[in-house]
Design a protein around this motif. Structure first.
Motif, PDB file in Angstrom:
ATOM      1  N   UNK A  62     -67.393 107.298  11.878  1.00 22.95           N
ATOM      2  CA  UNK A  62     -68.006 106.936  13.087  1.00 22.95           C
ATOM      3  C   UNK A  62     -68.740 108.082  13.626  1.00 22.95           C
ATOM      4  N   UNK A  63     -70.137 107.774  13.846  1.00 24.67           N
ATOM      5  CA  UNK A  63     -70.947 108.959  14.609  1.00 24.67           C
ATOM      6  C   UNK A  63     -70.663 109.430  16.023  1.00 24.67           C
ATOM      7  N   UNK A  64     -70.230 110.586  16.443  1.00 26.79           N
ATOM      8  CA  UNK A  64     -70.386 110.887  17.593  1.00 26.79           C
ATOM      9  C   UNK A  64     -71.463 112.050  18.013  1.00 26.79           C
ATOM     10  N   UNK A  65     -72.248 111.956  18.841  1.00 25.10           N
ATOM     11  CA  UNK A  65     -73.492 112.874  19.233  1.00 25.10           C
ATOM     12  C   UNK A  65     -72.869 113.457  20.425  1.00 25.10           C
ATOM     13  N   UNK A  83     -63.383 120.805  26.035  1.00 26.51           N
ATOM     14  CA  UNK A  83     -62.311 119.674  26.282  1.00 26.51           C
ATOM     15  C   UNK A  83     -62.659 118.482  25.026  1.00 26.51           C
ATOM     16  N   UNK A  84     -63.856 118.293  24.601  1.00 25.56           N
ATOM     17  CA  UNK A  84     -64.146 117.219  23.500  1.00 25.56           C
ATOM     18  C   UNK A  84     -63.195 117.724  22.180  1.00 25.56           C
ATOM     19  N   UNK A  85     -63.394 118.983  21.900  1.00 28.24           N
ATOM     20  CA  UNK A  85     -62.876 119.455  20.836  1.00 28.24           C
ATOM     21  C   UNK A  85     -61.383 119.336  20.734  1.00 28.24           C
ATOM     22  N   UNK A  86     -60.821 119.659  21.966  1.00 27.06           N
ATOM     23  CA  UNK A  86     -59.329 119.337  22.172  1.00 27.06           C
ATOM     24  C   UNK A  86     -58.854 118.032  21.722  1.00 27.06           C
ATOM     25  N   UNK A  87     -59.439 117.144  22.651  1.00 24.37           N
ATOM     26  CA  UNK A  87     -59.459 115.587  22.462  1.00 24.37           C
ATOM     27  C   UNK A  87     -59.318 115.142  20.822  1.00 24.37           C
ATOM     28  N   UNK A  88     -60.434 115.698  20.266  1.00 27.49           N
ATOM     29  CA  UNK A  88     -60.628 115.304  18.998  1.00 27.49           C
ATOM     30  C   UNK A  88     -59.723 115.951  17.855  1.00 27.49           C
ATOM     31  N   UNK A 116     -57.838 109.747  14.075  1.00 28.65           N
ATOM     32  CA  UNK A 116     -58.947 109.343  13.165  1.00 28.65           C
ATOM     33  C   UNK A 116     -59.948 110.379  13.133  1.00 28.65           C
ATOM     34  N   UNK A 117     -59.572 111.534  13.523  1.00 27.77           N
ATOM     35  CA  UNK A 117     -60.594 112.584  13.505  1.00 27.77           C
ATOM     36  C   UNK A 117     -61.196 112.935  12.222  1.00 27.77           C
ATOM     37  N   UNK A 118     -60.759 112.584  11.114  1.00 31.27           N
ATOM     38  CA  UNK A 118     -61.214 112.839   9.795  1.00 31.27           C
ATOM     39  C   UNK A 118     -62.471 111.791   9.618  1.00 31.27           C
ATOM     40  N   UNK A 119     -62.351 110.654  10.389  1.00 32.03           N
ATOM     41  CA  UNK A 119     -63.383 109.845  10.127  1.00 32.03           C
ATOM     42  C   UNK A 119     -64.640 109.726  11.392  1.00 32.03           C
ATOM     43  N   UNK A 120     -64.750 110.839  11.831  1.00 32.15           N
ATOM     44  CA  UNK A 120     -65.716 111.223  12.862  1.00 32.15           C
ATOM     45  C   UNK A 120     -66.717 111.914  12.385  1.00 32.15           C
ATOM     46  N   UNK A 121     -67.969 111.663  12.607  1.00 35.07           N
ATOM     47  CA  UNK A 121     -69.032 112.431  12.058  1.00 35.07           C
ATOM     48  C   UNK A 121     -69.751 113.141  13.456  1.00 35.07           C
ATOM     49  N   UNK A 122     -69.537 114.341  13.520  1.00 32.46           N
ATOM     50  CA  UNK A 122     -70.015 114.814  14.700  1.00 32.46           C
ATOM     51  C   UNK A 122     -71.487 115.418  14.512  1.00 32.46           C
ATOM     52  N   UNK A 123     -72.266 115.075  15.412  1.00 31.46           N
ATOM     53  CA  UNK A 123     -73.600 115.533  15.342  1.00 31.46           C
ATOM     54  C   UNK A 123     -74.110 116.357  16.698  1.00 31.46           C
ATOM     55  N   UNK A 124     -74.316 117.851  16.704  1.00 36.12           N
ATOM     56  CA  UNK A 124     -74.924 118.501  17.784  1.00 36.12           C
ATOM     57  C   UNK A 124     -76.172 118.205  18.014  1.00 36.12           C
TER      58      UNK A 124
END
Length: 223
Positions: free
Chosen positions: A5-8, A24-29, A34-42
């Motif tokens: 799942x993409x998170x931008x 804060x976002x990183x702490x939550x992630x 399911x953090x290993x299923x997150x695609x993080x896009x800066x």
């Protein structure tokens, strides 16, 4: 089901709420199942793209001018943010911080993204801006120092900085996307482009948003 799942997340190195919001976002992630299923896009966002390159000014003087405050009022605002950062476990320097154009730093984040290390580059610039009283803006050598200190190859970093066209279109595309999405400011997080987090939120709220987005994503892609 799709792979991830993409998170931008749109941020600017100048933005103290982005510094707090990204933490804060990183702490939550990190706490998300399911953090290993997150695609993080800066994604890039310039608070003040009109700032000339190669110029550094006092952040307190800049805030005072921008918001029509006196210097003490601007400094008090910075002290309030520093106190909030401390409660979140972050360093925040009030005195002597500077302000300037962030375009080249955004280009460096895109450069780092090619090797999957965008977060590391962004972390380095945030720390250099908010946790270090030494000037960050106005001197490309300082960008080199920060990037190399984060473990990036000096020759490659200098090559990117020397070629003003490299990754420039990536930065502009991110900013155009922000306009198309009517993003009012940063930090701004789009979760699978169905849920958003607008502004700083504590990790608990971010975690709830991640779960809502994941529930929708996993349900939609499992059929």
């Amino acid at each position: 089901m799709n792979e991830r799942m993409q998170v931008e997340i749109w941020t600017d190195i100048n933005c103290p709420f982005c510094y707090l919001g990204w933490n804060s976002f990183r702490t939550a992630l990190e706490a998300f199942e399911h953090r290993d299923r997150i695609e993080l896009v800066h994604r890039s966002f310039e608070l003040d793209p009109a700032q000339p390159r190669g110029v550094s000014q006092s952040v307190i003087a800049h805030l005072a001018e921008q918001y029509e405050l006196d210097l003490e009022q601007a400094a008090e605002g910075e002290r309030t943010l520093a106190a909030k950062a401390l409660t979140d476990g972050l360093e925040y320097v009030v005195a002597d911080r500077d302000f300037g154009n962030t375009f080249d730093m955004h280009r460096m984040v895109h450069f780092a993204a090619e090797s999957g290390r965008a977060s590391e580059m962004l972390d380095a610039f945030f720390a250099a801006n908010f946790a270090d009283s030494r000037p960050l803006f106005g001197d490309p050598e300082r960008i080199v120092e920060v990037a190399v200190g984060a473990g990036f190859d000096e020759t490659a970093v200098r090559e990117v900085l020397a070629d003003e066209d490299r990754y420039a279109i990536d930065v502009r595309d991110d900013e155009e996307l922000a306009v198309n999405f009517s993003i009012p400011g940063v930090p701004f997080v789009a979760l699978d482009r169905h849920f958003v987090i607008n502004g700083y939120e504590p990790p608990e709220t971010v975690g709830e948003a991640l779960q809502l987005a994941w529930d929708r994503y996993s349900g939609a892609t499992s059929v």
